[in-house]
Write a protein that holds these residues in place. Structure first.
Motif, PDB file in Angstrom:
ATOM      1  N   ARG A  12      -1.201  10.066  -6.683  1.00  0.00           N
ATOM      2  CA  ARG A  12      -0.717   9.243  -7.798  1.00  0.00           C
ATOM      3  C   ARG A  12       0.129  10.061  -8.773  1.00  0.00           C
ATOM      4  NH1 ARG A  12      -2.773   6.418 -11.194  1.00  0.00           N
ATOM      5  NH2 ARG A  12      -4.711   7.463 -11.716  1.00  0.00           N
ATOM      6  N   SER A  18       0.848   4.170 -10.315  1.00  0.00           N
ATOM      7  CA  SER A  18      -0.425   3.695 -10.859  1.00  0.00           C
ATOM      8  C   SER A  18      -1.419   3.424  -9.729  1.00  0.00           C
ATOM      9  CB  SER A  18      -0.190   2.391 -11.630  1.00  0.00           C
ATOM     10  OG  SER A  18       0.227   1.371 -10.731  1.00  0.00           O
ATOM     11  N   GLN A  19      -2.657   3.184 -10.126  1.00  0.00           N
ATOM     12  CA  GLN A  19      -3.672   2.792  -9.146  1.00  0.00           C
ATOM     13  C   GLN A  19      -3.263   1.480  -8.479  1.00  0.00           C
ATOM     14  OE1 GLN A  19      -7.212   2.780 -11.608  1.00  0.00           O
ATOM     15  NE2 GLN A  19      -7.815   4.815 -10.876  1.00  0.00           N
ATOM     16  N   ARG A  20      -2.677   0.583  -9.260  1.00  0.00           N
ATOM     17  CA  ARG A  20      -2.240  -0.713  -8.717  1.00  0.00           C
ATOM     18  C   ARG A  20      -1.179  -0.505  -7.636  1.00  0.00           C
ATOM     19  NH1 ARG A  20      -3.188  -5.477 -10.087  1.00  0.00           N
ATOM     20  NH2 ARG A  20      -3.929  -5.019 -12.165  1.00  0.00           N
ATOM     21  N   ARG A  21      -0.232   0.370  -7.899  1.00  0.00           N
ATOM     22  CA  ARG A  21       0.846   0.627  -6.928  1.00  0.00           C
ATOM     23  C   ARG A  21       0.299   1.275  -5.665  1.00  0.00           C
ATOM     24  NH1 ARG A  21       5.480  -0.857  -4.815  1.00  0.00           N
ATOM     25  NH2 ARG A  21       7.075   0.718  -4.769  1.00  0.00           N
ATOM     26  N   ALA A  23      -2.746   1.006  -4.542  1.00  0.00           N
ATOM     27  CA  ALA A  23      -3.522  -0.032  -3.861  1.00  0.00           C
ATOM     28  C   ALA A  23      -2.599  -0.931  -3.039  1.00  0.00           C
ATOM     29  CB  ALA A  23      -4.306  -0.857  -4.880  1.00  0.00           C
ATOM     30  N   SER A  24      -1.463  -1.282  -3.614  1.00  0.00           N
ATOM     31  CA  SER A  24      -0.499  -2.112  -2.902  1.00  0.00           C
ATOM     32  C   SER A  24       0.033  -1.398  -1.659  1.00  0.00           C
ATOM     33  CB  SER A  24       0.653  -2.469  -3.842  1.00  0.00           C
ATOM     34  OG  SER A  24       1.642  -3.186  -3.159  1.00  0.00           O
ATOM     35  N   SER A  29      -7.585  -3.288  -2.607  1.00  0.00           N
ATOM     36  CA  SER A  29      -7.648  -3.752  -4.002  1.00  0.00           C
ATOM     37  C   SER A  29      -7.568  -2.567  -4.962  1.00  0.00           C
ATOM     38  CB  SER A  29      -8.946  -4.523  -4.247  1.00  0.00           C
ATOM     39  OG  SER A  29     -10.046  -3.638  -4.218  1.00  0.00           O
ATOM     40  N   VAL A  30      -7.184  -2.855  -6.188  1.00  0.00           N
ATOM     41  CA  VAL A  30      -7.145  -1.831  -7.231  1.00  0.00           C
ATOM     42  C   VAL A  30      -8.545  -1.255  -7.422  1.00  0.00           C
ATOM     43  CG1 VAL A  30      -6.668  -1.367  -9.673  1.00  0.00           C
ATOM     44  CG2 VAL A  30      -5.181  -2.895  -8.382  1.00  0.00           C
ATOM     45  N   ARG A  31      -9.542  -2.107  -7.401  1.00  0.00           N
ATOM     46  CA  ARG A  31     -10.933  -1.662  -7.587  1.00  0.00           C
ATOM     47  C   ARG A  31     -11.343  -0.670  -6.494  1.00  0.00           C
ATOM     48  NH1 ARG A  31     -13.789   0.230 -10.879  1.00  0.00           N
ATOM     49  NH2 ARG A  31     -15.996  -0.153 -10.796  1.00  0.00           N
ATOM     50  N   GLN A  34      -9.926   2.626  -7.383  1.00  0.00           N
ATOM     51  CA  GLN A  34     -10.716   3.176  -8.486  1.00  0.00           C
ATOM     52  C   GLN A  34     -12.013   3.794  -7.964  1.00  0.00           C
ATOM     53  OE1 GLN A  34     -11.027  -0.332 -10.924  1.00  0.00           O
ATOM     54  NE2 GLN A  34      -9.120   0.077 -12.007  1.00  0.00           N
TER      55      GLN A  34
END
Length: 148
Positions: A12, A18-21, A23-24, A29-31, A34
Motif C-alpha cells: 500500500r 488505500s485499503q479500498r484500492r 481490496a479492489s 472486501s475492504v474489511r 484490514q
C-alpha cells in the motif's frame, strides 16, 4: 506483526494506494484487507500469490490496474467472518475456504456461479458427494425452459 501483514502495508505504501484500492485489486472486501493488515488472519488461495507478486514486481501492479479497468474481474460475494458464500452458510472455516478457493479458481476459467452452485458445494459437506446423475439432473432442471 506477521510477514504477510508487513507485505500488505509495504504494498500500500509503495504504490500509494488505500485499503479500498488494494481490496479492489485483489477482489476482496475492504474489511478483509484490514484483517490481513492487522494480522487477525492470513490470506488464502490466489490472494496469497498476488500479494507476494505485488510485493516483488511493479509490473504485476500495472497489469492488475489494467485488468480492473477492463472490468474483467468478477466478484464473488462472500463473508470470511460468517463463512458464507453468496449467502450460503458453511459449517466451519475449512469447508468454507476449500469451497471458496475451488469456486474462485473456476471463475478464472469463465465459470459464473449461481446460488444453486454454492448450495451444491455446501451439500457436499453435509450430505456427501452428489452422483453424476444427480448433478446432470440439476443442470438440466436449471436449463429447462418453463412451460407457459
Amino acid at each position: 506483526m506477521s510477514r504477510t501483514a508487513q507485505n500488505i502495508k509495504f504494498i500500500r505504501q509503495h504504490y500509494g494506494i488505500s485499503q479500498r484500492r488494494l481490496a479492489s485489486l485483489l477482489n476482496v472486501s475492504v474489511r478483509t484487507v484490514q484483517h490481513w493488515e492487522q494480522a487477525d488472519y492470513a490470506p488464502s488461495g490466489p490472494a496469497v500469490k498476488l500479494i507476494q507478486l505485488l510485493a516483488n514486481n511493479d509490473a504485476v501492479f500495472t497489469e492488475l490496474i489494467s485488468i480492473e479497468e477492463d472490468e474483467a474481474i468478477m466478484y464473488l460475494a462472500h463473508d470470511d467472518q460468517a463463512f458464507t458464500i453468496m449467502g450460503v452458510p458453511f459449517r466451519n472455516e475449512e469447508e468454507y475456504r476449500s469451497s471458496l478457493n475451488a469456486i474462485i479458481n473456476n471463475m478464472y476459467e469463465g465459470f459464473e456461479p449461481t446460488v444453486d452452485d454454492i448450495k451444491m458445494s455446501q451439500e457436499f459437506y453435509t450430505k456427501g458427494p452428489l452422483s453424476a446423475e444427480e448433478i446432470l439432473k440439476r443442470v438440466r432442471a436449471r436449463n429447462a425452459v418453463p412451460n407457459k
